[in-house]
Design a protein around this motif. Sequence first.
Motif, mmCIF file in Angstrom:
data_model
loop_
_atom_site.group_PDB
_atom_site.id
_atom_site.type_symbol
_atom_site.label_atom_id
_atom_site.label_comp_id
_atom_site.label_asym_id
_atom_site.label_seq_id
_atom_site.Cartn_x
_atom_site.Cartn_y
_atom_site.Cartn_z
ATOM 1 N N SER A 150 -26.220 -4.860 64.623
ATOM 2 C CA SER A 150 -26.356 -6.180 65.257
ATOM 3 C C SER A 150 -26.215 -7.305 64.249
ATOM 4 C CB SER A 150 -27.730 -6.330 65.897
ATOM 5 O OG SER A 150 -28.015 -5.235 66.690
ATOM 6 N N MET A 151 -26.566 -7.027 63.011
ATOM 7 C CA MET A 151 -26.587 -8.081 62.000
ATOM 8 C C MET A 151 -25.183 -8.500 61.581
ATOM 9 S SD MET A 151 -29.758 -8.661 61.662
ATOM 10 C CE MET A 151 -29.822 -9.751 60.256
ATOM 11 N N THR A 171 -25.859 -15.255 62.073
ATOM 12 C CA THR A 171 -25.341 -16.569 61.680
ATOM 13 C C THR A 171 -25.575 -16.821 60.191
ATOM 14 O OG1 THR A 171 -25.714 -17.405 63.892
ATOM 15 C CG2 THR A 171 -25.552 -19.044 62.119
ATOM 16 N N TRP A 172 -24.502 -16.959 59.513
ATOM 17 C CA TRP A 172 -24.565 -17.208 58.055
ATOM 18 C C TRP A 172 -23.237 -17.857 57.659
ATOM 19 C CZ3 TRP A 172 -28.962 -16.694 55.401
ATOM 20 C CH2 TRP A 172 -28.921 -16.926 54.015
ATOM 21 N N GLU A 173 -23.153 -19.109 57.930
ATOM 22 C CA GLU A 173 -21.868 -19.801 57.776
ATOM 23 C C GLU A 173 -21.770 -20.449 56.395
ATOM 24 O OE1 GLU A 173 -21.851 -20.862 62.555
ATOM 25 O OE2 GLU A 173 -22.265 -22.420 61.050
ATOM 26 N N THR A 174 -20.586 -20.357 55.854
ATOM 27 C CA THR A 174 -20.348 -21.052 54.584
ATOM 28 C C THR A 174 -19.444 -22.263 54.826
ATOM 29 O OG1 THR A 174 -18.592 -19.477 54.191
ATOM 30 C CG2 THR A 174 -20.667 -19.068 53.079
ATOM 31 N N THR A 175 -18.756 -22.262 55.955
ATOM 32 C CA THR A 175 -17.947 -23.431 56.346
ATOM 33 C C THR A 175 -18.236 -23.701 57.823
ATOM 34 O OG1 THR A 175 -16.159 -21.946 56.877
ATOM 35 C CG2 THR A 175 -16.049 -22.997 54.723
ATOM 36 N N SER A 176 -17.843 -24.893 58.268
ATOM 37 C CA SER A 176 -18.085 -25.252 59.672
ATOM 38 C C SER A 176 -17.241 -24.392 60.581
ATOM 39 C CB SER A 176 -17.679 -26.705 59.913
ATOM 40 O OG SER A 176 -18.333 -27.522 58.986
ATOM 41 N N ILE A 227 -22.197 -28.450 61.333
ATOM 42 C CA ILE A 227 -22.381 -28.198 59.908
ATOM 43 C C ILE A 227 -22.697 -26.706 59.749
ATOM 44 C CG2 ILE A 227 -23.136 -30.517 59.204
ATOM 45 C CD1 ILE A 227 -26.011 -29.451 59.434
ATOM 46 N N PRO A 228 -22.328 -26.117 58.591
ATOM 47 C CA PRO A 228 -22.568 -24.672 58.423
ATOM 48 C C PRO A 228 -24.052 -24.344 58.512
ATOM 49 C CG PRO A 228 -21.216 -25.566 56.641
ATOM 50 C CD PRO A 228 -21.744 -26.742 57.399
ATOM 51 N N ARG A 229 -24.397 -23.343 59.305
ATOM 52 C CA ARG A 229 -25.805 -22.929 59.482
ATOM 53 C C ARG A 229 -26.021 -21.533 58.887
ATOM 54 N NH1 ARG A 229 -28.665 -27.370 60.603
ATOM 55 N NH2 ARG A 229 -27.724 -28.541 62.308
ATOM 56 N N GLN A 230 -27.209 -21.336 58.373
ATOM 57 C CA GLN A 230 -27.554 -20.004 57.849
ATOM 58 C C GLN A 230 -28.959 -19.651 58.311
ATOM 59 O OE1 GLN A 230 -26.984 -20.338 53.601
ATOM 60 N NE2 GLN A 230 -24.780 -19.953 53.783
ATOM 61 N N TRP A 231 -29.094 -18.563 59.070
ATOM 62 C CA TRP A 231 -30.406 -18.157 59.587
ATOM 63 C C TRP A 231 -31.082 -17.249 58.556
ATOM 64 C CZ3 TRP A 231 -29.180 -16.562 65.372
ATOM 65 C CH2 TRP A 231 -28.679 -17.699 66.047
ATOM 66 N N HIS A 232 -31.990 -17.844 57.835
ATOM 67 C CA HIS A 232 -32.667 -17.082 56.786
ATOM 68 C C HIS A 232 -33.715 -16.147 57.378
ATOM 69 C CE1 HIS A 232 -31.129 -19.142 53.178
ATOM 70 N NE2 HIS A 232 -30.906 -20.124 54.047
ATOM 71 N N ALA A 240 -24.819 -7.993 53.288
ATOM 72 C CA ALA A 240 -24.156 -8.507 52.085
ATOM 73 C C ALA A 240 -23.704 -9.947 52.267
ATOM 74 C CB ALA A 240 -22.966 -7.620 51.755
ATOM 75 N N LYS A 241 -23.357 -10.275 53.528
ATOM 76 C CA LYS A 241 -22.829 -11.631 53.721
ATOM 77 C C LYS A 241 -23.915 -12.706 53.557
ATOM 78 C CE LYS A 241 -23.222 -12.021 58.723
ATOM 79 N NZ LYS A 241 -22.481 -12.290 59.932
ATOM 80 N N MET A 242 -25.202 -12.318 53.643
ATOM 81 C CA MET A 242 -26.283 -13.294 53.450
ATOM 82 C C MET A 242 -26.466 -13.516 51.952
ATOM 83 S SD MET A 242 -28.982 -11.975 56.348
ATOM 84 C CE MET A 242 -30.251 -13.198 56.067
ATOM 85 N N GLU A 243 -25.461 -14.157 51.376
ATOM 86 C CA GLU A 243 -25.492 -14.340 49.920
ATOM 87 C C GLU A 243 -26.700 -15.156 49.512
ATOM 88 O OE1 GLU A 243 -21.781 -15.888 48.712
ATOM 89 O OE2 GLU A 243 -20.722 -14.007 49.107
#
Lengths: 765, 399
Positions: free
Chosen positions: B243-244, B248-253, B259-264, B387-390
Motif C-alpha cells: 500500500s505504501m 504521498t511523498w512529492e518532490t515536485t508539484s 505545492i509538493p506534500r510529504q506525509w511523514h 525508499a522514496k521517503m527520502e
Amino acid sequence: MALLLNFAPIKITGETRCFAGYRPYSEEALRELRSAYYETHVFRRDHENDEIIDIPIRAGEEPLSDKQQEIDLDIDRYLVPMLLREALIRTFWGKRLIRRDRSAAIAVLGDSKRSLIAHDELPDEIRRLTIQQFEVRTLYPPGADPIIGIVCDVRTNNVIDLTAAELMERGVGLIGKAVQTSEEANDPRLMPWRTLVGRVCGVDGGTLELEEAREGINGIDASKAYLEARHETFNWVVRTILGPAAEGVLEQADQKASELAKGPGRRAHVEEMVGYLKEKANLELVPGATVVVGDLLNSKNPTFPPQRSFDKPAFLFDPGGTRKQRWAEEGLRQNGPYDQRWFSPKALKIAVVCQARYEGRVDEFIAKFLEGIPDYKTGRRGNERAPYGDGFIRRFKLDRPAIRYFTADGDGIENYVQATRNALDAANDGGFEWDIAIVQVEERFKALSALENPYFVVSSLLLKRQVPVQNVQIETMAQEDKNIVYTLNNLSLATYAKLKGVPWLLASSQTVARELVIGLGSHTQRSSRYGAGERYVGITSIFSSDGTYLLSDKTDVVLFDEYADALYESMARSIDRVRKQDNWRSTDKVRLVFHVFKRLKDTEVDAVKRTVERLDLDDVSFAFIHVAQDHPWLLFDLDQKGVGYYGPKKGVLAPSRGQYVKLGDAQALTVLSGVSELKLERHGMPRPVLLLLHRDSTFKDIDYLAQQIFEFAGHSWRVMSPESVPITIKYSGKIAQRLASLSQLPDWDPDAISFGRVGRSLWFL
Amino acid sequence: MIGPREIRQSLVDAYEAQASLPSHVDAFAAWATRGELGSMDDALKKSLSADGLARRPEYCAALGYAIHSGTKEKGAIDLFKTDVEQLSGRRFFEPGRPPAFEIDGVALLGVALGLRTLRPDDNTPEWFSSITLEAEKRLESESWVLSLVRAANYVASLRPSLDLIDCELRTIVADRLGMAIDHETLESAWAATAKLARNDDGPSRIAARFAVTEIALARAANVPIAGMSIDDLAVLLRGLERSMRLWTWETTSRTGRSIPRQWHVDHEYHVQNLLWTILAPIVPKLEDEVYLPSVGQKTPRADIGVPSLRTIIETKFIGKKGPAQFKKVIEEIAEDASLYRTKMSDYDFLIAVIWDDFAQTEEYEEAVSGLKKIPGVFDAVILPRPAKMEREPESDSGK
C-alpha cells in the motif's frame, strides 16, 4: 581417508657431479652409439640444442664426445629419469627377462619357475607370468621442487614360446589364429619383440599360409612363427594340450591372477617390488651417485599431492533447470525425461525382428521391457525398491506403442534379411515409418565378422532406411528377473536416446555457455588387423558444457597422410556449425576443450589451433587433454574394507568414484568408476584415468577440466552406471566401432548416417 | 479444514524447499508474487554479474522480469538489450539438439515482459515470435509450460486474449499487467490453488499458486467484516508494504497550483492512524486506545482492538538503527501480550505492526520469527520506511 599411491620417491646421495659429452644430433648416430656403448654410456637427444648428450655410467669411463661439460644431477634433474631407467635395466639384466613397455616403462618378467599356470604335461614354454613394471615419473607439488620417483605396478602376461611348428607337433591346430614373428631388440639386454604378420588360413608342409597378412607376405616358416598369446588363444592352446584337465588348471591360474589384481594382492606385490629396490637393487645413476628409494607415498605424508573428492554430477530433468537429481535412474523415475513435454511421437511404432523359434520368449521379454517388472524388488526389508518396476512406457512418459513381429525362419543372414525386408515393406505399404527396430540376436554372433553377422547386415538395411536399431541377445532375454532388471534399465535408456529422446542433461555448477567439449577419435577401415595401406576415418563428437550431444561429424575415408588434415577440417566444420547455431560473434570469448584418447603431438595441437583460427574467432582458449587409461598409476584407499552384503567383499582397498589426485599442474588422476561400480569381486581394483594437459593449452585449470571429465563419464545415455571414460571419447569410439563394421558390408551407404536423420540420433549406442 | 493461512504457509514451505533455483525462475516467483517469494535482487545480481563464457539465455529472462517490475538497477536495460540482440541471431529448434531456452516457458515469458516494457508500441521481433509460436505447437496440450508459453505470446501481442491459459496464470498475468480480473477467473484460480492438487510443474507453479492466494485474499479483504477471519486480517496487514507504494511523498508539484506534500510518519501514533484509516471502513467495531482489565497495579492499554476477532493490534516504531532496537521491541511485545491476555480479557490474540524507520530488512526474518514464538502473538508485520521517503539530512539520527 588414507590414500596410497604406487609411487616411491627417490633421493640421490653421493657425488652428483660428472662430465657429459655433446655432439650434433643425427638419428643414425644416436642409434649406433646406443648399440655400441649401451653397457658404458647413456645417451639422450637434447631437442633444444639438437645435440646428443652422452653420460658415462661405468666407473673409469669418460664421455665419448670431445665437447664436454660438467653436469650436476642435483641441478640438471631432467637427466635423472633417463639415468634411473638405465639403472633399473642394469639391476635386472642377467637375472630376468626385460622389455620396454609403453615408451618408458621397464617391464621385468617374473621368474619362469613361478608361472601362475602349472601342470606336469604343460611345456615350460607355455606360462602365465607376472610382469613387474617400473616407470620413472615426476610429481609437481604446488610451490615446491618436483619429486622424482618410481611407479611400480604388476600385471600378468601369457607367454607362448613354442614355435608354430612345435605347437603343430603337439596337435595344436593353427587355422584362423594370428601369428607373429620374433625379432631381436635394438638393445641386446632386452627381450626379442614380436610383430603380428597375419592370420593362418592353411598349412603347406612347414609353411603357414596367411590371410589378412602384412603387405607382401603370403606365408611364413612355421618354425619361425609364434602364436599371438591373447587370452582366448592361450586358453585354447592349454585346452588342446591338456584336454579335460585344462579347465581346472585354467581356473586355478585365473584365481591366482585375480588375487594379484585385487587390492590386497596388488598392494603386497607392489610393496615387495619397492622393498627390493630399497634393499637389494643398489641403484646408481652415475658412478658415485646412489639412489635412495623411499616408501610408497601415503596421504599422511606432507608431500602427497593435493587430493579431493568430486561430488557426483547432478542431472537436469527440465529445461527450466528446476528438477535435479544426482542419481539418474531415480531422477527419471521421479521426473520423467527432460523432453517429456514435447517428445514425439508418444505412441511408438516398433518392429521386432526375431527368429521364429524364439518368438514366444521374445514376446515375453518385450512385455517386460515395456511394462516393467514390478514384482522383482531389491533392498532391505521395509526399504525395498523395484529396479525396473516402471518399464519403458511409464518411465519415459510414453503411450502404448504399436508393435509388430517379423520372424526369421532360421538364424542365417538370409533369414534375418528377409524378416527385415518384410518389416520395411509393411511400413511402406502402410504409409508409415518404424520409429525403432528391436532385433533379437545370439551371443555367438559377436564372434562373427561383420560380413557374416546377421546383426550388422540387418542394421545396415534398417539404418539405410533411417530406422535406428536396438539389438538384444536371446541369452539376455532368458536371464532371470534379478539379472535382467539391470539390463532393461540400460536398454530402456539407450532405446530412448536412439529415438532422439533426451533423458536428462548435466546440471553442472560449472556449466558455461560458449564452451564446447570435443571428443576426437578415429577408426581404421581395413579388412584385417595386420595389413598395411589402411584407410582412416576421423570422428569428431561435439558436446556443449551441459553435456548436450550436439553433433558428430566424420571425415571421408582417407589415407594416413591425409587423415590429420581431413580430421581438422571436419572438426572446423562442426565447430562452425555450432557457432552459427549459437550466434557467436568474432569477439565473443569461447573455450574449446578437446578430449583425446591418445597423446597429442605438438604438431597436431598446432594444426588444431590453426584450423580454429580460420574460423575468425578472436578470443578462443584451448585445452587439450589426453585421457589415458593405459598408464602405471594406482590409487589405494587404505580405509576401504570392500562393499557388498553377501559373499566376499568387492573392491577391498579400491578408491571411490570421484577421487581426484593432482599430480601437477598438467597431470592428474581421477577415478571415473570406483569401488561401488565394481560388478564382481574378482574384477579386482579399478584404476583411475590419467589426465594429461598438453603444454600448449591456453586454458590450464586442470581441476576444472578433471571435474568436467568426471561429470562427462557419469553422463552416459548408453548405460545407467558411469562409463570408464568420458562420453566424448566413448561416443566417438562407439561411432568408430559401428562404422568400422558397417563399412565392411558391400551394400553399406555411409551417407545414411552423414546425411540422413538417423545420423542426428545416438544411433551408435 | 485447511484455511488460507495454512495454504499460504504450505506454499512458502514448498517454495523454500527448492534448492538453488535458476535466476529466471526466482525472478518469475518474485514478479508473480510481488516479491513475497523468490528474490528479484538475487536474480538481478546473478544476471548482471554473469558475463563472458557464463552468460546464458536465462539471465536475459530474469532481466525481463526485473525490468517489468520496474527495476532501477543500472545496466539492467542495456544488458537485456545486448542479450536480446545475441538471442535474435541464434538458431532455435535445431534438429538433433535438445531445445532449452526455446521451450522454457518461464524464460520466454520473462523475455516477452522485458520486450513489452521497453518497446510497448513496437511489433514483437520476428525471431521471438517464431520461437514462441513454434514452442506452442510442440508442447503437449494442457501443460503448465504450454500456458506459460501462451502467456508469453499474449504479452508479446501474439495472442488476442488470455483464453486457453491456465486460470491461475491468467489471474497473475492480469494482475501484473494491471488488467481487471473477472470474478469467474479468480474463483476458479482460487479453487484450483486451494485444492493444493499434486502436480509436477515445479517451483514456478508453486509461486503462481502463492500469488493467486495473495490476490484472492486481497480481494476477500474487501468483503464485509462478517466474513473476515484473523487470517484475513493478518494478510491484509501484511499487504501494507504494498500500500505504501503510492504514499504521498512529492518532490515536485503534481498539479499546476499545488505545492509538493510529504506525509511523514514520525512516531507510533502516526502508524496507528495509518492502520485506523485502513481498517475503520471494513471493521465497524474497531476500538482505539483500549483499556484492558488491570493486572495488579498495572492497567494495560492496547493500541487498536478488533473485538469481533478477539484481536489486539499493537503498533511499534523503530526510530534507531541496530539489532538492539528489535530486541527492545520484542521485549515490549512480550510484555504486552502477557498483560492483554489475562483471564478477564476479551482478547486472545495480538498482531504486532512495527514501523522501521531505517528499513533494516536484514533483521526482519529473525525478528518476525522471534515474535511469533511469543504465546498469543498471532502474527507480526514489519513495515520498512519506503525508499522514496527520502530523509532530510538532519533527521538522519532518527526520531
